[in-house]
Design a protein around this motif. Structure first.
Motif, PDB file in Angstrom:
ATOM      1  N   PHE A   1       0.831  -1.207   0.000  1.00  0.00           N
ATOM      2  CA  PHE A   1       0.000   0.000   0.000  1.00  0.00           C
ATOM      3  C   PHE A   1       0.867   1.260   0.000  1.00  0.00           C
ATOM      4  CE2 PHE A   1      -2.029   3.390   2.505  1.00  0.00           C
ATOM      5  CZ  PHE A   1      -3.118   3.655   1.695  1.00  0.00           C
ATOM      6  N   LEU A   2       1.913   1.269   0.810  1.00  0.00           N
ATOM      7  CA  LEU A   2       2.786   2.443   0.894  1.00  0.00           C
ATOM      8  C   LEU A   2       3.528   2.673  -0.420  1.00  0.00           C
ATOM      9  CD1 LEU A   2       4.259   1.980   4.494  1.00  0.00           C
ATOM     10  CD2 LEU A   2       2.553   3.651   3.745  1.00  0.00           C
ATOM     11  N   LEU A   3       4.029   1.586  -1.009  1.00  0.00           N
ATOM     12  CA  LEU A   3       4.742   1.715  -2.276  1.00  0.00           C
ATOM     13  C   LEU A   3       3.810   2.177  -3.393  1.00  0.00           C
ATOM     14  CD1 LEU A   3       7.049  -1.453  -2.216  1.00  0.00           C
ATOM     15  CD2 LEU A   3       7.738   0.926  -1.882  1.00  0.00           C
ATOM     16  N   SER A   4       2.612   1.618  -3.434  1.00  0.00           N
ATOM     17  CA  SER A   4       1.641   2.017  -4.457  1.00  0.00           C
ATOM     18  C   SER A   4       1.249   3.482  -4.302  1.00  0.00           C
ATOM     19  CB  SER A   4       0.386   1.141  -4.365  1.00  0.00           C
ATOM     20  OG  SER A   4       0.698  -0.221  -4.553  1.00  0.00           O
ATOM     21  N   SER A   5       1.075   3.922  -3.057  1.00  0.00           N
ATOM     22  CA  SER A   5       0.720   5.321  -2.802  1.00  0.00           C
ATOM     23  C   SER A   5       1.850   6.247  -3.239  1.00  0.00           C
ATOM     24  CB  SER A   5       0.422   5.523  -1.318  1.00  0.00           C
ATOM     25  OG  SER A   5      -0.664   4.720  -0.898  1.00  0.00           O
ATOM     26  N   ALA A   6       3.090   5.839  -2.928  1.00  0.00           N
ATOM     27  CA  ALA A   6       4.235   6.655  -3.325  1.00  0.00           C
ATOM     28  C   ALA A   6       4.341   6.745  -4.847  1.00  0.00           C
ATOM     29  CB  ALA A   6       5.520   6.065  -2.739  1.00  0.00           C
ATOM     30  N   TRP A   7       4.043   5.626  -5.529  1.00  0.00           N
ATOM     31  CA  TRP A   7       4.116   5.629  -6.991  1.00  0.00           C
ATOM     32  C   TRP A   7       3.054   6.548  -7.594  1.00  0.00           C
ATOM     33  CZ3 TRP A   7       0.896   4.275 -11.072  1.00  0.00           C
ATOM     34  CH2 TRP A   7       1.520   4.194 -12.319  1.00  0.00           C
ATOM     35  N   ILE A   8       1.856   6.520  -7.043  1.00  0.00           N
ATOM     36  CA  ILE A   8       0.773   7.375  -7.553  1.00  0.00           C
ATOM     37  C   ILE A   8       1.118   8.849  -7.353  1.00  0.00           C
ATOM     38  CG2 ILE A   8      -1.635   8.054  -7.180  1.00  0.00           C
ATOM     39  CD1 ILE A   8      -2.204   5.101  -6.509  1.00  0.00           C
ATOM     40  N   VAL A   9       1.664   9.170  -6.184  1.00  0.00           N
ATOM     41  CA  VAL A   9       2.095  10.562  -5.930  1.00  0.00           C
ATOM     42  C   VAL A   9       3.156  10.977  -6.940  1.00  0.00           C
ATOM     43  CG1 VAL A   9       3.269  12.070  -4.292  1.00  0.00           C
ATOM     44  CG2 VAL A   9       1.498  10.498  -3.482  1.00  0.00           C
ATOM     45  N   TRP A  10       4.126  10.066  -7.198  1.00  0.00           N
ATOM     46  CA  TRP A  10       5.192  10.352  -8.171  1.00  0.00           C
ATOM     47  C   TRP A  10       4.606  10.535  -9.569  1.00  0.00           C
ATOM     48  CZ3 TRP A  10       9.673   6.492  -9.665  1.00  0.00           C
ATOM     49  CH2 TRP A  10      10.655   7.189 -10.386  1.00  0.00           C
ATOM     50  N   LEU A  11       3.651   9.700  -9.938  1.00  0.00           N
ATOM     51  CA  LEU A  11       3.029   9.780 -11.267  1.00  0.00           C
ATOM     52  C   LEU A  11       2.405  11.147 -11.499  1.00  0.00           C
ATOM     53  CD1 LEU A  11       1.913   8.497 -13.918  1.00  0.00           C
ATOM     54  CD2 LEU A  11      -0.037   7.691 -12.558  1.00  0.00           C
ATOM     55  N   PHE A  12       1.722  11.660 -10.486  1.00  0.00           N
ATOM     56  CA  PHE A  12       1.015  12.933 -10.662  1.00  0.00           C
ATOM     57  C   PHE A  12       1.916  14.152 -10.523  1.00  0.00           C
ATOM     58  CE2 PHE A  12      -2.638  10.168 -10.215  1.00  0.00           C
ATOM     59  CZ  PHE A  12      -3.548  10.742 -11.094  1.00  0.00           C
ATOM     60  N   GLN A  13       3.229  13.904 -10.353  1.00  0.00           N
ATOM     61  CA  GLN A  13       4.179  15.003 -10.431  1.00  0.00           C
ATOM     62  C   GLN A  13       4.454  15.388 -11.885  1.00  0.00           C
ATOM     63  OE1 GLN A  13       5.271  16.531  -7.523  1.00  0.00           O
ATOM     64  NE2 GLN A  13       3.758  15.083  -6.711  1.00  0.00           N
ATOM     65  N   PHE A  14       4.098  14.486 -12.804  1.00  0.00           N
ATOM     66  CA  PHE A  14       4.306  14.731 -14.228  1.00  0.00           C
ATOM     67  C   PHE A  14       3.031  15.303 -14.849  1.00  0.00           C
ATOM     68  CE2 PHE A  14       7.199  11.310 -13.078  1.00  0.00           C
ATOM     69  CZ  PHE A  14       8.389  11.687 -13.694  1.00  0.00           C
TER      70      PHE A  14
ATOM     71  N   GLN B   1       0.190  15.457 -17.645  1.00  0.00           N
ATOM     72  CA  GLN B   1      -0.534  14.487 -18.467  1.00  0.00           C
ATOM     73  C   GLN B   1      -0.182  13.034 -18.092  1.00  0.00           C
ATOM     74  OE1 GLN B   1       0.618  15.786 -22.431  1.00  0.00           O
ATOM     75  NE2 GLN B   1      -1.196  17.103 -22.572  1.00  0.00           N
ATOM     76  N   PRO B   2      -0.528  12.608 -16.881  1.00  0.00           N
ATOM     77  CA  PRO B   2      -0.188  11.248 -16.432  1.00  0.00           C
ATOM     78  C   PRO B   2      -0.787  10.136 -17.285  1.00  0.00           C
ATOM     79  CG  PRO B   2      -1.726  12.319 -14.919  1.00  0.00           C
ATOM     80  CD  PRO B   2      -1.236  13.371 -15.847  1.00  0.00           C
ATOM     81  N   ILE B   3      -1.978  10.347 -17.823  1.00  0.00           N
ATOM     82  CA  ILE B   3      -2.604   9.304 -18.651  1.00  0.00           C
ATOM     83  C   ILE B   3      -1.792   9.084 -19.924  1.00  0.00           C
ATOM     84  CG2 ILE B   3      -4.681   8.592 -19.869  1.00  0.00           C
ATOM     85  CD1 ILE B   3      -4.928   8.697 -16.817  1.00  0.00           C
ATOM     86  N   ALA B   4      -1.389  10.177 -20.560  1.00  0.00           N
ATOM     87  CA  ALA B   4      -0.557  10.075 -21.762  1.00  0.00           C
ATOM     88  C   ALA B   4       0.781   9.428 -21.437  1.00  0.00           C
ATOM     89  CB  ALA B   4      -0.342  11.465 -22.362  1.00  0.00           C
ATOM     90  N   LEU B   5       1.279   9.703 -20.244  1.00  0.00           N
ATOM     91  CA  LEU B   5       2.556   9.129 -19.807  1.00  0.00           C
ATOM     92  C   LEU B   5       2.440   7.614 -19.677  1.00  0.00           C
ATOM     93  CD1 LEU B   5       5.312  10.428 -18.980  1.00  0.00           C
ATOM     94  CD2 LEU B   5       4.609  10.054 -16.616  1.00  0.00           C
ATOM     95  N   ILE B   6       1.327   7.151 -19.127  1.00  0.00           N
ATOM     96  CA  ILE B   6       1.104   5.710 -18.983  1.00  0.00           C
ATOM     97  C   ILE B   6       1.057   5.032 -20.352  1.00  0.00           C
ATOM     98  CG2 ILE B   6      -0.567   3.967 -18.248  1.00  0.00           C
ATOM     99  CD1 ILE B   6      -1.329   5.841 -15.948  1.00  0.00           C
ATOM    100  N   LYS B   7       0.376   5.662 -21.298  1.00  0.00           N
ATOM    101  CA  LYS B   7       0.263   5.090 -22.637  1.00  0.00           C
ATOM    102  C   LYS B   7       1.616   5.009 -23.335  1.00  0.00           C
ATOM    103  CE  LYS B   7      -4.515   6.613 -23.446  1.00  0.00           C
ATOM    104  NZ  LYS B   7      -5.387   7.471 -24.279  1.00  0.00           N
ATOM    105  N   GLU B   8       2.464   6.015 -23.108  1.00  0.00           N
ATOM    106  CA  GLU B   8       3.741   6.060 -23.818  1.00  0.00           C
ATOM    107  C   GLU B   8       4.817   5.205 -23.168  1.00  0.00           C
ATOM    108  OE1 GLU B   8       6.991   9.378 -25.464  1.00  0.00           O
ATOM    109  OE2 GLU B   8       5.181  10.013 -24.382  1.00  0.00           O
ATOM    110  N   TYR B   9       4.844   5.162 -21.835  1.00  0.00           N
ATOM    111  CA  TYR B   9       5.952   4.494 -21.137  1.00  0.00           C
ATOM    112  C   TYR B   9       5.518   3.257 -20.344  1.00  0.00           C
ATOM    113  CZ  TYR B   9       8.803   8.626 -22.156  1.00  0.00           C
ATOM    114  OH  TYR B   9       9.497   9.626 -22.797  1.00  0.00           O
TER     115      TYR B   9
END
Length: 302
Positions: free
Chosen positions: A26-39, A41-49
């Motif tokens: 849970f902690l790792l997943s939460s940290a990853w989500i926080v990191w994702l939203f630092q970028f 267009q996160p949805i476009a980022l997921i599609k590309e990478y």
């Protein structure tokens, strides 16, 4: 009546481990989500990478089940994507901070549970402390003295991969020596290999763990212990370079790619030990060596 108590204790132990693992996830997943939203267009980022999750899983499985650094997988891929040399090395270092750490924790737990009092594993901790210290010194010597690779990353990595693959095949075919304990001369060689391996790792993001594993296997050390030592030393080495490749504002790592390859590397690092224990080490070594010889040859030809 008396058989019920141990069973109850086992259930409590299992429950404790389950909830602890769930909390960490849970902690790792939460940290990853926080990191994702630092970028942006996160949805476009997921599609590309997003596809690079599989690169992280694959590289970490190879790295942590054979003792070879994940850069053996990452560098050829980054080269095919036309990354610069600094981008390739920095990104590889950063992904390995995830994967090699997961593998190091997994192998260390295996040692603590199964081989803590095993005489054949008596050199596990001393070897790690010595080789890792010398490897870190070698890596930072390369940085501080600005020791450059004798050739380009493309050529150096290709030649290193081919030589490494051949060495792994030779070590796999040799009959193991009956040498369960390392002597003073072995520790001297581990220090030398650690230092030189650290310099090579600074250039290529791989080197020290591969050289250590080959030497230890040639000396007749338990193959699983050799792999475990290589993984832990590699984890310490790549983290020692984190001020350059991870936390520095001038890092050339492609953080968008690491965002996905890093978690994949954690998964691969945790799975790798089970794979290494399930499959014969010789099979893993032969498959891995064939792959890196082929990769190095293709890179050298291009």
């Amino acid at each position: 009546m008396f058989s019920y108590i141990p069973t109850f204790k086992r259930k409590n132990t299992f429950s404790g481990e389950y909830y602890r693992s769930l909390t960490i996830l849970f902690l790792l997943s939460s940290a990853w989500i926080v990191w994702l939203f630092q970028f942006a267009q996160p949805i476009a980022l997921i599609k590309e990478y997003g596809k690079f999750v599989f690169l992280g899983v694959t590289g970490a499985i190879f790295a942590n089940s054979t003792g070879a650094g994940g850069g053996v997988i990452f560098i050829p891929v980054f080269s095919s994507l036309d990354f610069t040399e600094t981008q390739s090395v920095s990104t590889s270092f950063m992904i390995q901070c995830f994967g090699m750490t997961a593998g190091a924790i997994s192998w260390s737990g295996y040692y603590r549970r199964h081989h803590h009092h095993d005489k054949t594993w008596s050199g596990f901790i001393p070897s790690i402390l010595l080789a890792a210290t010398c490897s870190v010194l070698g890596l930072w010597s390369s940085q501080l003295w600005q020791l450059s690779s004798p050739s380009s990353l493309h050529t150096s990595f290709s030649l290193f991969s081919i030589v490494l693959g051949i060495a792994i095949i030779i070590s796999s075919q040799r009959r193991p020596l009956q040498s369960h304990r390392l002597n003073a001369l072995d520790y001297c060689w581990l220090a030398i290999i650690g230092y030189l391996g650290g310099i090579i790792t600074a250039w290529l993001s791989v080197g020290v763990s591969e050289l250590l594993v080959i030497y230890l296997m040639l000396r007749g050390v338990c193959a699983k212990m050799a792999v475990a030592i290589g993984v832990v030393v590699s984890a310490i080495t790549v983290w020692s370079a984190s001020p350059i490749h991870v936390f520095s504002s001038s890092s050339h790592a492609l953080f968008e790619l690491v965002l996905f390859a890093g978690p994949g590397a954690i998964i691969g690092g945790l799975l790798a030990r089970k794979l290494a224990l399930f499959l014969p080490v010789k099979t893993l070594k032969l498959f891995f060596s064939s792959w890196i010889i082929l990769t190095g040859s293709v890179m050298l030809a291009n």
